[in-house]
Design an enzyme around this catalytic site. Structure first.
Site, PDB file in Angstrom:
ATOM      1  N   ARG A   1      12.348  -7.027   5.231  1.00  0.00           N
ATOM      2  CA  ARG A   1      12.496  -5.595   4.907  1.00  0.00           C
ATOM      3  C   ARG A   1      13.618  -4.946   5.721  1.00  0.00           C
ATOM      4  O   ARG A   1      13.715  -5.138   6.922  1.00  0.00           O
ATOM      5  CB  ARG A   1      11.164  -4.893   5.190  1.00  0.00           C
ATOM      6  CG  ARG A   1      11.178  -3.399   4.932  1.00  0.00           C
ATOM      7  CD  ARG A   1       9.804  -2.850   4.724  1.00  0.00           C
ATOM      8  NE  ARG A   1       8.884  -3.063   5.848  1.00  0.00           N
ATOM      9  CZ  ARG A   1       7.615  -2.685   5.834  1.00  0.00           C
ATOM     10  NH1 ARG A   1       7.102  -2.095   4.762  1.00  0.00           N
ATOM     11  NH2 ARG A   1       6.837  -2.916   6.875  1.00  0.00           N
TER      12      ARG A   1
ATOM     13  N   LYS B   1       0.837  -1.211   0.000  1.00  0.00           N
ATOM     14  CA  LYS B   1       0.000   0.000   0.000  1.00  0.00           C
ATOM     15  C   LYS B   1       0.868   1.256   0.000  1.00  0.00           C
ATOM     16  O   LYS B   1       0.597   2.201  -0.740  1.00  0.00           O
ATOM     17  CB  LYS B   1      -0.926   0.030   1.231  1.00  0.00           C
ATOM     18  CG  LYS B   1      -1.879  -1.157   1.330  1.00  0.00           C
ATOM     19  CD  LYS B   1      -2.841  -1.011   2.492  1.00  0.00           C
ATOM     20  CE  LYS B   1      -2.195  -0.973   3.863  1.00  0.00           C
ATOM     21  NZ  LYS B   1      -1.483  -2.225   4.240  1.00  0.00           N
TER      22      LYS B   1
ATOM     23  N   ARG C   1      12.333  -2.194  10.706  1.00  0.00           N
ATOM     24  CA  ARG C   1      11.257  -1.614  11.510  1.00  0.00           C
ATOM     25  C   ARG C   1      11.022  -2.519  12.712  1.00  0.00           C
ATOM     26  O   ARG C   1      11.002  -3.741  12.564  1.00  0.00           O
ATOM     27  CB  ARG C   1       9.972  -1.542  10.668  1.00  0.00           C
ATOM     28  CG  ARG C   1       9.601  -0.147  10.241  1.00  0.00           C
ATOM     29  CD  ARG C   1       8.464  -0.144   9.250  1.00  0.00           C
ATOM     30  NE  ARG C   1       7.183  -0.577   9.813  1.00  0.00           N
ATOM     31  CZ  ARG C   1       6.016  -0.477   9.175  1.00  0.00           C
ATOM     32  NH1 ARG C   1       5.988   0.045   7.943  1.00  0.00           N
ATOM     33  NH2 ARG C   1       4.897  -0.872   9.714  1.00  0.00           N
TER      34      ARG C   1
ATOM     35  N   ARG D   1       0.347  -8.766  13.494  1.00  0.00           N
ATOM     36  CA  ARG D   1      -0.220  -7.760  12.585  1.00  0.00           C
ATOM     37  C   ARG D   1      -1.141  -8.419  11.555  1.00  0.00           C
ATOM     38  O   ARG D   1      -2.187  -7.884  11.214  1.00  0.00           O
ATOM     39  CB  ARG D   1       0.903  -6.991  11.880  1.00  0.00           C
ATOM     40  CG  ARG D   1       1.610  -6.008  12.816  1.00  0.00           C
ATOM     41  CD  ARG D   1       2.941  -5.567  12.277  1.00  0.00           C
ATOM     42  NE  ARG D   1       2.842  -4.750  11.088  1.00  0.00           N
ATOM     43  CZ  ARG D   1       3.849  -4.541  10.238  1.00  0.00           C
ATOM     44  NH1 ARG D   1       5.032  -5.093  10.449  1.00  0.00           N
ATOM     45  NH2 ARG D   1       3.684  -3.779   9.194  1.00  0.00           N
TER      46      ARG D   1
HETATM   47  P1  AMP Z   1       1.374   0.594   8.852  1.00  0.00           P
HETATM   48  O1  AMP Z   1       2.557   1.422   8.531  1.00  0.00           O
HETATM   49  O2  AMP Z   1       0.149   1.006   8.071  1.00  0.00           O
HETATM   50  O3  AMP Z   1       1.658  -0.884   8.770  1.00  0.00           O
HETATM   51  O4  AMP Z   1       0.987   0.891  10.386  1.00  0.00           O
HETATM   52  C1  AMP Z   1       1.902   0.602  11.430  1.00  0.00           C
HETATM   53  C2  AMP Z   1       1.167   0.545  12.775  1.00  0.00           C
HETATM   54  O5  AMP Z   1       0.551   1.817  13.035  1.00  0.00           O
HETATM   55  C3  AMP Z   1       0.038  -0.443  12.855  1.00  0.00           C
HETATM   56  O6  AMP Z   1       0.484  -1.758  13.148  1.00  0.00           O
HETATM   57  C4  AMP Z   1      -0.793   0.156  13.983  1.00  0.00           C
HETATM   58  O7  AMP Z   1      -0.188  -0.069  15.242  1.00  0.00           O
HETATM   59  C5  AMP Z   1      -0.698   1.651  13.708  1.00  0.00           C
HETATM   60  N1  AMP Z   1      -1.774   2.120  12.785  1.00  0.00           N
HETATM   61  C6  AMP Z   1      -1.627   2.610  11.526  1.00  0.00           C
HETATM   62  N2  AMP Z   1      -2.804   2.958  11.000  1.00  0.00           N
HETATM   63  C7  AMP Z   1      -3.741   2.672  11.944  1.00  0.00           C
HETATM   64  C8  AMP Z   1      -5.161   2.780  12.004  1.00  0.00           C
HETATM   65  N3  AMP Z   1      -5.876   3.247  10.969  1.00  0.00           N
HETATM   66  N4  AMP Z   1      -5.778   2.381  13.142  1.00  0.00           N
HETATM   67  C9  AMP Z   1      -5.091   1.925  14.201  1.00  0.00           C
HETATM   68  N5  AMP Z   1      -3.758   1.781  14.213  1.00  0.00           N
HETATM   69  C10 AMP Z   1      -3.070   2.147  13.096  1.00  0.00           C
END
Ligand code: AMP
Length: 215
Positions: A128, A14, A161, A172
């Protein structure tokens, strides 16, 4: 300009597809993960509140994330079209987004669901590596640096990360299937969902996305 949501499991691409789309068409890229990570690295009060939750691979509260998105969507540059990446992630967040868009006089044009097999997702996430200096992204399985764990350009040690370790990745993915996957039906029912294969190379995936979005 059209407004999009990218939906899909962690590791589906994404962020990568979003960056290319926004660079190509000028949409505003709103990644809630990036906004939250910036709070973490700034050690802000919000950062310390969300640290444990993010590092364990859980979700930050709907209210907190919705407030961040509300603030960002209210800015004038959103007229260029937005791309929401990583939001909404729960059904209540999707309902909040509907309300918010109605308040702002905006509408969602398409929700692209980027689909990738679970085995490939795990390799993409666990493998990654990032260069802390130039931001280059490597993968130890698919696009490794020339020297083990060092950036080709900067020759500094690569980092991973914190939430890309195998245990957190499993969590996740479980959170995705439990809390985010119901959004597939939510947007299908609204006639907004478009499925895209994200399992190929970057260029092929982006071409598939363009075709799906009619770009
Ligand atoms: P991402 O980079 O999109 O994988 O997001 C990394 C982390 O940020 C996730 O595992 C959540 O802990 C938090 N996070 C990101 N977007 C959201 C969301 N819309 N709602 C809740 N937590 C979020």
């Amino acid at each position: 300009m059209p407004n999009y949501v990218f939906l899909g499991p962690p590791g589906a691409g994404k962020g990568t597809m979003g960056a290319i789309l926004c660079e190509t068409y000028g949409n505003i890229h709103i990644s809630t993960g990036d906004i939250l990570r910036a709070e973490l690295s700034a050690n802000s009060p919000l950062g310390s509140q969300i640290k444990q939750c993010m590092e364990g691979g859980g979700l930050v509260s709907d209210e907190l994330v919705a407030a961040l998105v509300r603030k960002r969507l209210g800015q004038p540059d959103i007229a260029a079209g937005f791309l929401l990446d990583g939001f909404p992630r729960t059904v209540p967040q999707a309902a909040t987004l509907d309300t918010l868009l109605a308040e702002l006089g905006l509408k969602l044009d398409r929700v692209a669901l980027i689909e990738v097999d679970e085995e490939l997702l795990v390799k993409r996430l666990v493998g990654r590596r990032l260069c802390p200096t130039c931001g280059a992204i490597y993968n130890i399985f698919f696009s490794p640096p020339a020297a083990t764990d060092r950036c080709d350009t900067c020759d500094v040690a690569l980092t991973a990360r914190k939430d890309d370790n195998p245990e957190t990745v499993r969590n996740r993915l479980a959170v995705y299937w439990e809390q985010t996957a119901p959004l597939i039906g939510y947007y299908e029912a609204k006639g907004l969902l478009a499925r895209v294969d994200g399992s190929g190379e970057k260029a092929a995936n982006f071409a598939a996305l363009q075709a799906t979005l009619g770009l």
